[in-house]
Design a protein around this motif. Structure first.
Motif, PDB file in Angstrom:
ATOM      1  N   ALA A 129     -17.600  21.378 -18.025  1.00  0.00           N
ATOM      2  CA  ALA A 129     -17.573  20.560 -19.240  1.00  0.00           C
ATOM      3  C   ALA A 129     -16.154  20.080 -19.524  1.00  0.00           C
ATOM      4  O   ALA A 129     -15.946  18.957 -19.984  1.00  0.00           O
ATOM      5  N   PHE A 130     -15.180  20.940 -19.207  1.00  0.00           N
ATOM      6  CA  PHE A 130     -13.777  20.555 -19.412  1.00  0.00           C
ATOM      7  C   PHE A 130     -13.429  19.335 -18.568  1.00  0.00           C
ATOM      8  O   PHE A 130     -12.833  18.377 -19.058  1.00  0.00           O
ATOM      9  N   PHE A 162     -15.408  17.115 -17.408  1.00  0.00           N
ATOM     10  CA  PHE A 162     -16.129  15.976 -17.969  1.00  0.00           C
ATOM     11  C   PHE A 162     -15.382  15.424 -19.190  1.00  0.00           C
ATOM     12  O   PHE A 162     -15.194  14.224 -19.343  1.00  0.00           O
ATOM     13  N   ALA A 163     -14.940  16.331 -20.058  1.00  0.00           N
ATOM     14  CA  ALA A 163     -14.252  15.898 -21.275  1.00  0.00           C
ATOM     15  C   ALA A 163     -12.863  15.363 -20.954  1.00  0.00           C
ATOM     16  O   ALA A 163     -12.406  14.383 -21.552  1.00  0.00           O
ATOM     17  N   ALA A 164     -12.208  15.997 -19.972  1.00  0.00           N
ATOM     18  CA  ALA A 164     -10.839  15.595 -19.639  1.00  0.00           C
ATOM     19  C   ALA A 164     -10.814  14.162 -19.139  1.00  0.00           C
ATOM     20  O   ALA A 164      -9.832  13.445 -19.311  1.00  0.00           O
ATOM     21  N   MET A 210     -12.253  11.833 -20.357  1.00  0.00           N
ATOM     22  CA  MET A 210     -12.216  10.925 -21.502  1.00  0.00           C
ATOM     23  C   MET A 210     -10.786  10.719 -21.991  1.00  0.00           C
ATOM     24  O   MET A 210     -10.505   9.789 -22.735  1.00  0.00           O
ATOM     25  N   LEU A 211      -9.905  11.654 -21.644  1.00  0.00           N
ATOM     26  CA  LEU A 211      -8.509  11.539 -22.083  1.00  0.00           C
ATOM     27  C   LEU A 211      -7.767  10.670 -21.086  1.00  0.00           C
ATOM     28  O   LEU A 211      -7.091  11.156 -20.207  1.00  0.00           O
ATOM     29  N   ASN A 212      -7.906   9.365 -21.207  1.00  0.00           N
ATOM     30  CA  ASN A 212      -7.228   8.524 -20.223  1.00  0.00           C
ATOM     31  C   ASN A 212      -5.996   7.889 -20.845  1.00  0.00           C
ATOM     32  O   ASN A 212      -5.761   7.959 -22.040  1.00  0.00           O
ATOM     33  N   PHE A 213      -5.200   7.298 -19.999  1.00  0.00           N
ATOM     34  CA  PHE A 213      -4.030   6.614 -20.520  1.00  0.00           C
ATOM     35  C   PHE A 213      -3.722   5.436 -19.598  1.00  0.00           C
ATOM     36  O   PHE A 213      -4.104   5.426 -18.433  1.00  0.00           O
ATOM     37  N   LEU A 227      -7.608  12.410 -15.262  1.00  0.00           N
ATOM     38  CA  LEU A 227      -7.696  13.517 -14.321  1.00  0.00           C
ATOM     39  C   LEU A 227      -9.036  13.472 -13.603  1.00  0.00           C
ATOM     40  O   LEU A 227     -10.058  13.208 -14.216  1.00  0.00           O
ATOM     41  N   VAL A 239      -1.183   9.658 -10.353  1.00  0.00           N
ATOM     42  CA  VAL A 239      -1.545  10.168 -11.671  1.00  0.00           C
ATOM     43  C   VAL A 239      -2.222  11.525 -11.535  1.00  0.00           C
ATOM     44  O   VAL A 239      -1.863  12.499 -12.207  1.00  0.00           O
ATOM     45  N   LEU A 253      -0.761  15.012 -12.948  1.00  0.00           N
ATOM     46  CA  LEU A 253      -1.524  15.783 -13.937  1.00  0.00           C
ATOM     47  C   LEU A 253      -1.853  17.180 -13.401  1.00  0.00           C
ATOM     48  O   LEU A 253      -1.725  18.170 -14.120  1.00  0.00           O
TER      49      LEU A 253
END
Lengths: 237, 248, 301
Positions: free
Chosen positions: C48-49, C51-53, C55-58, C68, C187, C191
């Motif tokens: 799940a991490f 999957f959620a990570a 979403m943290l894009n830049f 990531l 990237v 990361l």
């Protein structure tokens, strides 16, 4: 945040929804393989498949605009990849494109007519290892919890940031955010484990299955099999 | 002679990273009593609760319903002691509410038709509608989630129920509803909380914990009104006592 | 990088399904996860991490953004087998939840994104020394190269599969994928290295155990075989039936005939191939230039 973008229409009660998950998994896989093996020159078969899929869409009660919307979301990639297709004639591009879209719609239909919990039960009964099924079930459950956590962190970052930092700084910040999220995930997993132990967990993840294999499933499976076999015969003639 | 639900003698626990969480705790809880454990954050309340069913195991002795808590009898103990965790997200790990509530009974190898009955009863005891069964936990509000967690614990029909901050982060209506549900329970209750109004409403007896030790143990109204004791341990006298409400 | 259905021929997609399925069964058995222990919840939560990570894009350059991918990170934290299983569940979930990647192509995606990233990342990481986690020296560097290599190898696999399927010819797909992912990989690498360094600083205890599974020489041999077999299969399947649907198309329709040589890498194509890759690299360079310019103007104003 909207939580139902994953299986928004999975709780409906259409003829497709009431099928046993194993039936659907097998039938949809077979249909996708069927679509993939349509010869490129056979426009008629593409039409037949599209027609069959349209009928299923009608039966499924999933709104058309939702399916189209989801398909559009993934369209850019498919278009791009199709454009890179080697045989640059319009036909080559068209064939790749149509195939990809038909498969995509089948997948959207499958996931929106089956609750994820049931899909998991189906996979489990089809021989998927328990550890993988458990993983998927936890993933489904905690996806939103962690995503919300991630979004909150992102908001906090955006609030404090005035100008865009240099690339390296940005990456450093992001990796510490990810690290924090990772540590929280670890800690949450430990708490969850103690919650599981507290309720008598000892390694068996119980499966409750409300749906049984019924004549519906038999009928659906035989129709799909007949359809695919007949299209194959048609191809080879 | 009184029957004891929980007898804890000289319990100490140190976390693997070296933090001392509990120091020589002694606590007796007679059957059917409702006690509150109050104290500042980090006092060791949650850690103490986790010892009640052997998730954590420190030194010292714990007796649950006159059975010594040992590795071999953990299954039986977990049938008797239900724990409600602070964050319902940690406690609801199944894809649907039904599976979450049935998880405990299924692990206790309760027969299938009995499970159905237990799930229904637990949900209604927790003040929930039947229609919630097939929903996913992430679609529920925090209040609903907390009640589903409670139902999941109640489905195991525990004799002793430990709760960790049951009312934290709830809005007033949900909090009120939950307190009503808790007051209606028959099990022996051990509630760890900061919510002193809840304590006044539900628990006649209170234990004050701080820094892993028990500092006071006695009648709730007397203890919570003692402003010097409360101040010394980072708590404050509840407003209703200060103003003289809730006099019986 | 998720391949949708339709871009792989049945032969390749299904043989990769079989390979990935067998690989997962093997990993699930070999990893010997104690289901009643903590590892199972940790795996699920880390899936799940990831999957959620994502979403943290830049922003990376221009309009695209990076995030990531996580395979090499999981492999370093949990060991390659458990890492692969965890990543596999992420890939399956992406297909089922977001329709990101196809159903029949699932085997290929699991192979590329979970098995290949985890094993290549882990192998590269271990090149930096056995006790690298404990010592913490060069940790960032090891993480960086693990991440970068994992992305490169994975994208190369993806390009090969697509090329052999006749969807995107190898001489276009491979350089395009590799040059694009060379940047994505930077990237990913930074990361991976950054997160590992952060973890070592904050919670070193999480990094010690590696999920408790050692990975011995027989396992490496097994893993190599697991990789070698599908590659061989692919080459056989690919060469014997390269354009299985498309060949019929070519044979039957005059539109596209003549222009296409039978061998995608024949000399007449090489000029074209060089021009295309040069154009692509130019485009990427231009993108970087533009984003730099925009940034410097923004910071000045």
């Amino acid at each position: 945040m909207r939580h139902n973008f994953i299986d928004r229409y999975a709780a409906l009660d259409s003829p497709l929804h009431i099928l046993e998950p194993r039936t659907k998994l097998l039938a949809f896989t077979a249909l996708i393989v069927g679509v993939l093996s349509i010869p490129a020159t056979n426009g008629f078969l593409f039409f037949i498949y599209a027609f069959a899929i349209a009928i299923m869409m009608g039966f499924s009660q999933v709104p058309l605009n939702y399916i189209v919307g989801r398909a559009l979301l993934l369209l850019p990639f498919i278009l791009l990849a199709s454009l890179a297709a080697p045989w640059k004639g319009y036909l080559g591009f068209g064939v790749l494109f149509v195939r990809a879209i038909l498969c995509l719609i089948l997948l959207i239909l499958l996931t929106n007519t089956t609750r994820f919990a049931e899909l998991l039960r189906g996979m489990r009964k089809l021989g998927c290892p328990q550890i993988l099924a458990m993983n998927l079930s936890f993933l489904y459950r905690y996806l939103f919890v962690l995503t919300e956590e991630a979004m909150r962190m992102k908001q906090a970052r955006d609030c404090r940031r005035t100008a865009s930092a240099p690339f390296k700084e940005e990456l450093k910040l992001l990796s510490s955010m990810l690290g924090t999220l990772l540590i929280r995930s670890f800690e949450r997993a430990e708490r969850m484990h103690s919650a599981m132990l507290s309720r008598g967990y000892s390694g068996d993840f119980p499966v409750i299955s409300p749906r049984k294999f019924s004549w519906h499933d038999l009928a659906f499976l035989s129709v799909v099999t007949l359809f695919i076999v007949s299209t194959f015969c048609f191809t080879n003639r | 002679m009184t029957e004891y639900a929980v007898r804890i003698i000289q319990l100490s626990y140190t976390y693997p990273d070296g933090t001392r969480a509990l120091e020589k705790i002694d606590l007796d809880v007679p059957c059917g009593e409702r006690i509150a454990i109050v104290g500042p954050s980090g006092a060791g309340k949650s850690t103490l609760l986790l010892h009640l069913n052997g998730v954590l195991q420190g030194t010292g002795s714990i007796k649950i319903l006159n059975q010594k808590l040992e590795q071999s009898g953990l299954r039986e103990v977990r049938r008797q002691v239900g724990l409600l965790f602070q964050d319902p997200n940690d406690q609801l790990f199944c894809p649907t509410v039904y599976e979450d509530v049935a998880f405990g009974p299924l692990n206790l190898t309760v027969p299938a038709d009995e499970i159905q009955r237990r799930v229904d009863k637990a949900l209604s005891d927790a003040g929930l509608n039947k229609s919630i069964r097939s929903r996913s936990s992430h679609h529920l509000s925090l209040g609903e989630r907390r009640r589903v967690s409670l139902a999941a614990v109640l489905a195991m029909e525990p004799a002793i129920l430990g709760m960790d901050e049951p009312t934290s982060n709830l809005d007033p209506r949900n909090r009120h509803h939950l307190i009503e549900v808790i007051s209606g329970l028959k099990a022996t209750l051990i509630i760890a909380t900061h919510d002193l109004e809840l304590v006044l409403d539900v628990c006649p007896r209170t234990v004050l914990m701080d820094q892993g030790k028990i500092w006071a143990d006695g009648e709730t109204r007397k203890m919570l009104a003692d402003s010097r004791l409360m101040d010394a341990h980072g708590l404050e006298v509840p407003l209703s006592l200060k103003l003289g409400f809730k006099s019986k | 990088m998720h391949i949708p259905d339709g871009f792989l021929t049945n032969r390749i997609a299904l043989s990769l399904d079989v390979v990935s399925g067998a690989g997962i069964l093997y990993a699930a058995r070999r990893a010997k996860v104690d289901i009643s222990g903590r590892t199972a919840p940790i795996m699920g939560m880390l899936a799940a991490f990831v999957f959620a990570a994502q979403m943290l894009n830049f922003p990376v350059l221009g309009g695209t953004s990076g995030h990531l991918i996580g395979g090499s990170l999981l492999a370093v934290l949990l060991g390659p087998l458990i890492g692969t299983l965890t990543m596999a569940s992420v890939v399956i979930a992406q297909a089922l939840f977001l329709q990101d990647g196809g159903l029949v192509a699932l085997g290929a995606n699991i192979f590329n994104i979970s098995a290949v990233t985890c094993f290549s990342g882990y192998a590269v990481f271990k090149l930096f020394g056995k006790r690298i986690i404990v010592e913490g020296k060069h940790l960032f560097l090891a993480g960086f190269f693990a991440g970068w290599c994992s992305v490169m190898v994975s994208s190369a696999c993806c390009a090969f599969e697509m090329g052999l399927s006749g969807a995107i010819p190898l001489h276009i797909g491979l350089p395009a994928m590799l040059s694009y992912h060379a940047i994505v990989g930077i990237v990913e690498g930074m990361l991976t290295g950054g997160v590992l360094k952060f973890l070592l600083k904050v919670r070193p205890d999480l990094m010690k155990d590696e999920g408790g599974t050692g990975f011995g020489i027989p396992d490496w041999i097994g893993a190599m075989l697991l990789v070698a077999i599908p590659v061989a299969l692919l080459i056989v399947a690919g060469s014997s039936s390269l354009p299985d649907p498309l060949e019929k198309l070519l044979g039957a329709t005059p539109i596209a005939s003549g222009a296409v040589p039978a061998n995608p890498l024949s000399s007449s194509r090489i000029g074209d191939y060089m021009i295309r890759s040069a154009a692509f690299i130019l485009l990427v360079g231009l993108g970087i230039l533009v984003s730099r310019l925009v940034r410097s103007r923004r910071s000045r104003s």
